[in-house]
Design a protein around this motif. Structure first.
Motif, PDB file in Angstrom:
ATOM      1  N   UNK A   1      22.922  83.641  38.655  1.00 12.02           N
ATOM      2  CA  UNK A   1      23.615  84.915  38.512  1.00 12.02           C
ATOM      3  C   UNK A   1      23.412  85.625  37.193  1.00 12.02           C
ATOM      4  N   UNK A   2      22.814  84.955  36.217  1.00 14.85           N
ATOM      5  CA  UNK A   2      22.631  85.537  34.884  1.00 14.85           C
ATOM      6  C   UNK A   2      21.227  85.275  34.372  1.00 14.85           C
ATOM      7  N   UNK A   3      20.725  86.200  33.589  1.00 15.26           N
ATOM      8  CA  UNK A   3      19.427  85.989  32.935  1.00 15.26           C
ATOM      9  C   UNK A   3      19.542  84.838  31.931  1.00 15.26           C
ATOM     10  N   UNK A   4      20.648  84.818  31.178  1.00 13.70           N
ATOM     11  CA  UNK A   4      20.913  83.739  30.230  1.00 13.70           C
ATOM     12  C   UNK A   4      22.252  83.116  30.579  1.00 13.70           C
ATOM     13  N   UNK A   5      22.229  81.822  30.832  1.00 14.01           N
ATOM     14  CA  UNK A   5      23.447  81.066  31.117  1.00 14.01           C
ATOM     15  C   UNK A   5      23.480  79.880  30.170  1.00 14.01           C
ATOM     16  N   UNK A   6      24.570  79.787  29.398  1.00 10.45           N
ATOM     17  CA  UNK A   6      24.730  78.698  28.446  1.00 10.45           C
ATOM     18  C   UNK A   6      25.960  77.889  28.818  1.00 10.45           C
ATOM     19  N   UNK A   7      25.760  76.604  29.007  1.00 15.35           N
ATOM     20  CA  UNK A   7      26.866  75.675  29.212  1.00 15.35           C
ATOM     21  C   UNK A   7      27.172  75.093  27.844  1.00 15.35           C
ATOM     22  N   UNK A   8      28.418  75.238  27.415  1.00 19.25           N
ATOM     23  CA  UNK A   8      28.796  74.975  26.040  1.00 19.25           C
ATOM     24  C   UNK A   8      30.136  74.252  25.976  1.00 19.25           C
ATOM     25  N   UNK A   9      30.460  73.766  24.784  1.00 20.65           N
ATOM     26  CA  UNK A   9      31.801  73.278  24.484  1.00 20.65           C
ATOM     27  C   UNK A   9      32.296  74.042  23.267  1.00 20.65           C
ATOM     28  N   UNK A  10      33.540  74.457  23.325  1.00 20.64           N
ATOM     29  CA  UNK A  10      34.097  75.316  22.277  1.00 20.64           C
ATOM     30  C   UNK A  10      34.158  74.636  20.916  1.00 20.64           C
ATOM     31  N   UNK A  11      34.135  73.318  20.867  1.00 25.70           N
ATOM     32  CA  UNK A  11      34.252  72.594  19.607  1.00 25.70           C
ATOM     33  C   UNK A  11      32.917  72.058  19.096  1.00 25.70           C
TER      34      UNK A  11
ATOM     35  N   UNK B   1      29.374  72.148  17.308  1.00 27.77           N
ATOM     36  CA  UNK B   1      28.656  72.906  16.285  1.00 27.77           C
ATOM     37  C   UNK B   1      27.291  73.401  16.746  1.00 27.77           C
ATOM     38  N   UNK B   2      26.550  72.564  17.473  1.00 23.94           N
ATOM     39  CA  UNK B   2      25.247  72.988  17.989  1.00 23.94           C
ATOM     40  C   UNK B   2      25.400  74.125  18.993  1.00 23.94           C
ATOM     41  N   UNK B   3      26.460  74.072  19.782  1.00 24.73           N
ATOM     42  CA  UNK B   3      26.731  75.154  20.734  1.00 24.73           C
ATOM     43  C   UNK B   3      26.999  76.455  20.000  1.00 24.73           C
ATOM     44  N   UNK B   4      27.788  76.381  18.952  1.00 27.31           N
ATOM     45  CA  UNK B   4      28.125  77.580  18.173  1.00 27.31           C
ATOM     46  C   UNK B   4      26.862  78.216  17.591  1.00 27.31           C
ATOM     47  N   UNK B   5      26.012  77.389  17.012  1.00 24.72           N
ATOM     48  CA  UNK B   5      24.759  77.893  16.440  1.00 24.72           C
ATOM     49  C   UNK B   5      23.898  78.560  17.502  1.00 24.72           C
TER      50      UNK B   5
ATOM     51  N   UNK C   1      15.939  75.805  32.826  1.00 28.97           N
ATOM     52  CA  UNK C   1      16.511  75.200  31.627  1.00 28.97           C
ATOM     53  C   UNK C   1      15.439  75.164  30.542  1.00 28.97           C
ATOM     54  N   UNK C   2      15.751  75.781  29.400  1.00 26.74           N
ATOM     55  CA  UNK C   2      14.816  75.743  28.277  1.00 26.74           C
ATOM     56  C   UNK C   2      15.173  74.620  27.312  1.00 26.74           C
ATOM     57  N   UNK C   3      16.310  73.956  27.541  1.00 25.78           N
ATOM     58  CA  UNK C   3      16.702  72.837  26.696  1.00 25.78           C
ATOM     59  C   UNK C   3      18.063  73.041  26.072  1.00 25.78           C
ATOM     60  N   UNK C   4      18.220  72.434  24.922  1.00 21.71           N
ATOM     61  CA  UNK C   4      19.485  72.503  24.205  1.00 21.71           C
ATOM     62  C   UNK C   4      19.390  73.362  22.959  1.00 21.71           C
ATOM     63  N   UNK C   5      20.244  73.054  22.006  1.00 23.59           N
ATOM     64  CA  UNK C   5      20.335  73.855  20.803  1.00 23.59           C
ATOM     65  C   UNK C   5      19.080  73.841  19.948  1.00 23.59           C
ATOM     66  N   UNK C   6      18.530  72.659  19.713  1.00 21.58           N
ATOM     67  CA  UNK C   6      17.338  72.548  18.856  1.00 21.58           C
ATOM     68  C   UNK C   6      16.144  73.286  19.458  1.00 21.58           C
ATOM     69  N   UNK C   7      15.943  73.112  20.735  1.00 18.39           N
ATOM     70  CA  UNK C   7      14.818  73.774  21.418  1.00 18.39           C
ATOM     71  C   UNK C   7      14.992  75.295  21.394  1.00 18.39           C
ATOM     72  N   UNK C   8      16.216  75.764  21.637  1.00 13.07           N
ATOM     73  CA  UNK C   8      16.482  77.205  21.626  1.00 13.07           C
ATOM     74  C   UNK C   8      16.242  77.788  20.237  1.00 13.07           C
ATOM     75  N   UNK C   9      16.694  77.087  19.204  1.00 15.26           N
ATOM     76  CA  UNK C   9      16.489  77.547  17.827  1.00 15.26           C
ATOM     77  C   UNK C   9      15.002  77.589  17.484  1.00 15.26           C
ATOM     78  N   UNK C  10      14.255  76.581  17.905  1.00 12.90           N
ATOM     79  CA  UNK C  10      12.811  76.559  17.667  1.00 12.90           C
ATOM     80  C   UNK C  10      12.123  77.733  18.355  1.00 12.90           C
TER      81      UNK C  10
END
Length: 108
Positions: free
Chosen positions: A14-24, A26-30, A86-95
């Protein structure tokens, strides 16, 4: 939510970008902080969603993470999907962001 797998698939499709996250997390926040700079250029805000799965009741967070592992091979968050993939997690997205490839993925 009756079928966790179907809910996740619906969110991803349903979305071009979908992020599954946790509010607490740190990697999710970044990771979430990367995307607003793309709004209005490569990404329309309405095509972007973050689901803070730790805010779901009745141990739904664990069920969601288990299903994300079934879908992606990883249970950790963030789990970032662009155009249904899925493009990965926080590190992959930042890279991808740092090397200029994230913008290209957003325009595909």
């Amino acid at each position: 939510m009756t079928d966790v797998k179907e809910v996740i698939k619906s969110k991803i499709s349903g979305k071009k970008v979908m992020i599954f996250s946790k509010s607490t997390c740190g990697n999710c926040k970044t990771t979430k902080e990367l995307f607003p700079q793309y709004f209005g250029k490569e990404l329309d805000r309405k095509d972007y969603e973050v689901w803070e799965i730790d805010r779901e009741p009745n141990n739904m967070c664990a069920q969601l993470q288990d299903e994300l592992r079934n879908i992606t091979g990883e249970r950790t968050v963030p789990r970032v999907f662009i155009n249904g993939k899925c493009i990965g997690g926080g590190s992959k997205t930042l890279t991808l962001h740092r090397c200029g490839k994230l913008a290209k993925l957003l325009t595909q």
